[in-house]
Design a protein around this motif. Structure first.
Motif, PDB file in Angstrom:
ATOM      1  N   ASP A 144       0.806  -1.222   0.000  1.00 62.72           N
ATOM      2  CA  ASP A 144       0.000   0.000   0.000  1.00 62.72           C
ATOM      3  C   ASP A 144       0.838   1.270   0.000  1.00 62.72           C
ATOM      4  OD1 ASP A 144      -2.526  -1.144  -0.140  1.00 62.72           O
ATOM      5  OD2 ASP A 144      -2.565  -1.541   2.004  1.00 62.72           O
ATOM      6  N   ILE A 145       2.098   1.188   0.434  1.00 60.87           N
ATOM      7  CA  ILE A 145       3.027   2.314   0.331  1.00 60.87           C
ATOM      8  C   ILE A 145       4.349   1.750  -0.184  1.00 60.87           C
ATOM      9  CG2 ILE A 145       4.198   4.215   1.497  1.00 60.87           C
ATOM     10  CD1 ILE A 145       2.061   4.295   3.567  1.00 60.87           C
ATOM     11  N   VAL A 146       4.746   2.189  -1.362  1.00 65.91           N
ATOM     12  CA  VAL A 146       5.905   1.596  -2.035  1.00 65.91           C
ATOM     13  C   VAL A 146       6.917   2.685  -2.389  1.00 65.91           C
ATOM     14  CG1 VAL A 146       6.674   0.177  -3.973  1.00 65.91           C
ATOM     15  CG2 VAL A 146       4.384  -0.179  -3.014  1.00 65.91           C
TER      16      VAL A 146
ATOM     17  N   ILE B 125       1.158   5.258  -3.382  1.00 67.90           N
ATOM     18  CA  ILE B 125       0.145   4.828  -2.416  1.00 67.90           C
ATOM     19  C   ILE B 125      -1.063   4.284  -3.169  1.00 67.90           C
ATOM     20  CG2 ILE B 125       0.890   6.396  -0.599  1.00 67.90           C
ATOM     21  CD1 ILE B 125      -1.413   8.256  -1.378  1.00 67.90           C
ATOM     22  N   ALA B 126      -1.662   3.219  -2.610  1.00 66.68           N
ATOM     23  CA  ALA B 126      -2.768   2.574  -3.299  1.00 66.68           C
ATOM     24  C   ALA B 126      -4.005   2.416  -2.434  1.00 66.68           C
ATOM     25  CB  ALA B 126      -2.335   1.183  -3.796  1.00 66.68           C
ATOM     26  N   HIS B 127      -3.858   2.419  -1.102  1.00 75.35           N
ATOM     27  CA  HIS B 127      -4.995   2.175  -0.216  1.00 75.35           C
ATOM     28  C   HIS B 127      -5.886   3.416  -0.151  1.00 75.35           C
ATOM     29  CE1 HIS B 127      -7.315   1.126   3.336  1.00 75.35           C
ATOM     30  NE2 HIS B 127      -6.810  -0.101   3.278  1.00 75.35           N
ATOM     31  N   PRO B 128      -7.210   3.244  -0.184  1.00 70.72           N
ATOM     32  CA  PRO B 128      -8.107   4.404  -0.123  1.00 70.72           C
ATOM     33  C   PRO B 128      -7.860   5.311   1.076  1.00 70.72           C
ATOM     34  CG  PRO B 128      -9.351   2.452  -0.718  1.00 70.72           C
ATOM     35  CD  PRO B 128      -7.972   1.987  -0.384  1.00 70.72           C
ATOM     36  N   ASP B 129      -7.454   4.748   2.228  1.00 71.77           N
ATOM     37  CA  ASP B 129      -7.207   5.585   3.401  1.00 71.77           C
ATOM     38  C   ASP B 129      -6.065   6.562   3.157  1.00 71.77           C
ATOM     39  OD1 ASP B 129      -9.222   4.263   4.674  1.00 71.77           O
ATOM     40  OD2 ASP B 129      -7.934   3.060   5.962  1.00 71.77           O
ATOM     41  N   THR B 130      -4.966   6.066   2.584  1.00 74.96           N
ATOM     42  CA  THR B 130      -3.825   6.943   2.343  1.00 74.96           C
ATOM     43  C   THR B 130      -4.073   7.870   1.158  1.00 74.96           C
ATOM     44  OG1 THR B 130      -2.781   5.049   1.214  1.00 74.96           O
ATOM     45  CG2 THR B 130      -2.032   5.556   3.445  1.00 74.96           C
ATOM     46  N   VAL B 131      -4.834   7.393   0.163  1.00 76.62           N
ATOM     47  CA  VAL B 131      -5.241   8.285  -0.931  1.00 76.62           C
ATOM     48  C   VAL B 131      -6.036   9.458  -0.363  1.00 76.62           C
ATOM     49  CG1 VAL B 131      -6.707   8.507  -2.973  1.00 76.62           C
ATOM     50  CG2 VAL B 131      -5.212   6.518  -2.732  1.00 76.62           C
ATOM     51  N   GLY B 132      -6.952   9.156   0.561  1.00 70.14           N
ATOM     52  CA  GLY B 132      -7.739  10.205   1.189  1.00 70.14           C
ATOM     53  C   GLY B 132      -6.884  11.183   1.967  1.00 70.14           C
TER      54      GLY B 132
ATOM     55  N   TRP C 123       2.776   9.587  -5.210  1.00 75.30           N
ATOM     56  CA  TRP C 123       1.996   9.281  -6.402  1.00 75.30           C
ATOM     57  C   TRP C 123       0.812   8.387  -6.052  1.00 75.30           C
ATOM     58  CZ3 TRP C 123       4.375  10.415 -11.398  1.00 75.30           C
ATOM     59  CH2 TRP C 123       5.672  10.925 -11.291  1.00 75.30           C
ATOM     60  N   SER C 124      -0.304   8.618  -6.711  1.00 74.44           N
ATOM     61  CA  SER C 124      -1.455   7.739  -6.591  1.00 74.44           C
ATOM     62  C   SER C 124      -2.108   7.647  -7.963  1.00 74.44           C
ATOM     63  CB  SER C 124      -2.452   8.281  -5.567  1.00 74.44           C
ATOM     64  OG  SER C 124      -3.581   7.447  -5.470  1.00 74.44           O
ATOM     65  N   SER C 125      -2.711   6.502  -8.247  1.00 74.22           N
ATOM     66  CA  SER C 125      -3.310   6.299  -9.563  1.00 74.22           C
ATOM     67  C   SER C 125      -4.737   5.792  -9.442  1.00 74.22           C
ATOM     68  CB  SER C 125      -2.486   5.301 -10.383  1.00 74.22           C
ATOM     69  OG  SER C 125      -3.162   4.963 -11.583  1.00 74.22           O
TER      70      SER C 125
END
Length: 477
Positions: free
Chosen positions: A68-70, A82-89, A375-377
């Motif tokens: 989730d964090i790379v 970042i990929a998890h909705p919590d961290t995207v938020g 970065w988030s996608s």
């Protein structure tokens, strides 16, 4: 791609108005602190830029599958994905406080200038306050008739058995809607000149961002940079001409440009000529490029999913009966809305969001060193099977609550095609209403049977099909 979202307008949604949030998106419970894992090592000097440039969408999916964090490197720049909705938020809601707007390169700046998408701090707040009134619900209602009228005119020109290129048809349609609603003009020359230059500009932005141009200094000349300068010069000349026409007019116009020209900040100061230019271009991209792409992908998905197409036309026949859709029909077109939302999930027009960590930034409970690019996608998160059942399938029903069949519980920020937080896309209403009304007008009369077996997405300024999208028009019986 952009630091927040492709559509440049945002504002407070009102009850009963179209919104950009999932209709059934409960906040998720706080997750455990995610582990930061290492991504690919990359190559000296360039890091993972070659892999990213070759296929950004596949690269982000690979990072998502690692964790989730790379950690990874974009050239020499330390980066986190970042990929998890919590961290995207967290990234979206902490913008301005913990994360800054990164520089997206000279190609992006050449086209967008310092518009509301890329401006920062007090400058962003001032511009946002001046642009926002142009896209509030009352104004979007006034633009809806133009959206429908343009779509009806196109439907009247189509005939059963006609062969068309959907990309060209949707681009021409949304260009016409854009020049009417934004510039208040209605000539093919205006739409064609601006549209052709925009096509060149967006391709060059995508090529520079994912290629070696991403790490070249601004002063290094390249053929792509020369092309985008020429395209921008065409756009600037057209905008300047239309602005002059508006200023010389004696009557008030209902278009977006007129409202920008009349806007005043808290000191009574108007937008400068350069600011008018930057916001007008930003509005055009949001009103044309994003909606055109969304409609192309919607037709593609409908052609490949007859069950969904039948459900869509059943709703259109039932709700609209013998009249063309208008703004007041939007709320009742729940399945049509779901088709657009599911299209935006699978093929998000804006596929990338980035932020630059400030001092004291934190993600998922983990401190992020200042200067780290995050970065988030949308592409990676919105296709994650953890948040969506049968994630690769086109299932508009996942967005609709039915008796005995509740909608999926989709976490907040597992769907974010318009960004979120304080810089959420100002034009969410405009984009959704336009896409729904246009689709309703055309799908009510026709099916489009694509001759292409499979389309591949190409990430440029927006997510575009890799080739022409050819189809046969079939009139509904």
């Amino acid at each position: 791609m952009t630091t927040q979202a492709g559509h440049p307008h945002a504002g407070t949604e009102k009850e009963g108005e179209p919104t950009g949030s999932p209709p059934t998106a409960p906040a998720t419970a706080p997750a455990a602190v995610p582990v930061v894992v290492d991504g690919p090592r990359g190559v000296p000097l360039l890091g993972s830029l070659p892999a990213f440039g070759k296929n950004p969408l596949a690269f982000f999916e690979q990072l998502r599958d690692r964790g989730d964090i790379v950690r990874w490197r974009f050239g020499r720049k330390a980066s986190l994905f970042i990929a998890h909705p919590d961290t995207v938020g967290e990234l979206l809601t902490e913008v301005e406080r913990s994360f800054d707007q990164p520089d997206l390169g000279i190609a992006f700046r050449t086209l967008l200038g310092n518009g509301v998408i890329v401006s920062k701090g007090a400058d962003w707040r001032r511009k946002r306050s001046l642009v926002q009134p142009s896209v509030r619900p009352k104004q979007v209602r006034s633009y809806a008739a133009t959206m429908t009228d343009c779509a009806v005119a196109l439907a009247d020109r189509w005939t059963d058995g006609q062969h068309i290129d959907i990309k060209k048809e949707m681009a021409a349609l949304t260009q016409l809607i854009a020049v009417r609603t934004i510039f208040g003009v209605d000539t093919a020359a205006d739409a064609e000149a601006i549209g052709a230059a925009m096509d060149v500009a967006q391709k060059e932005i995508g090529a520079e961002f994912s290629g070696i141009g991403a790490v070249l200094p601004d002063w290094v000349p390249t053929p792509g940079r020369a092309r985008i300068k020429r395209a921008t010069a065409v756009i600037d000349a057209e905008v300047s001409r239309v602005v002059s026409r508006h200023r010389d007019g004696e009557t008030e116009r209902p278009d977006l440009l007129s409202r920008l020209l009349a806007a005043r900040d808290e000191t009574g100061a108007p937008l400068s000529d350069q600011e008018i230019r930057d916001e007008t271009v930003t509005l055009y991209i949001g009103g044309h490029e994003t909606t055109s792409s969304t409609l192309v992908w919607a037709w593609y998905l409908l052609s490949r999913n007859p069950r969904v197409r039948d459900a869509l036309t059943e709703e259109l026949d039932r709700v609209l009966a013998d009249h063309e859709p208008g703004y007041d029909d939007y709320a009742a077109l729940t399945y049509t809305q779901a088709v657009i939302k599911e299209t935006l999930r699978l093929y998000p027009t804006i596929w990338l969001i980035t932020g630059l960590a400030k001092e004291g930034a934190v993600l998922g409970g983990t401190p992020v060193p200042a200067g780290t690019r995050v970065w988030s996608s949308q592409w990676a998160t919105q296709r994650d099977p953890r948040w969506y059942g049968d994630a690769e399938a086109f299932r508009p029903e996942r967005w609709i609550e039915r008796v005995g069949e509740p909608a999926e519980e989709i976490p907040e920020y597992a769907w974010f095609p318009f960004g979120g937080g304080p810089r959420v896309c100002l034009g969410t209403r405009f984009a959704l209403v336009e896409a729904v009304l246009v689709l309703a007008v055309l799908a009510r009369r026709y099916h489009l049977n694509l001759t292409t077996e499979e389309l591949l997405p190409v990430p440029s300024l927006t997510l575009q099909p890799d080739r022409d999208v050819l189809a046969t028009v079939r009139a509904r019986g």
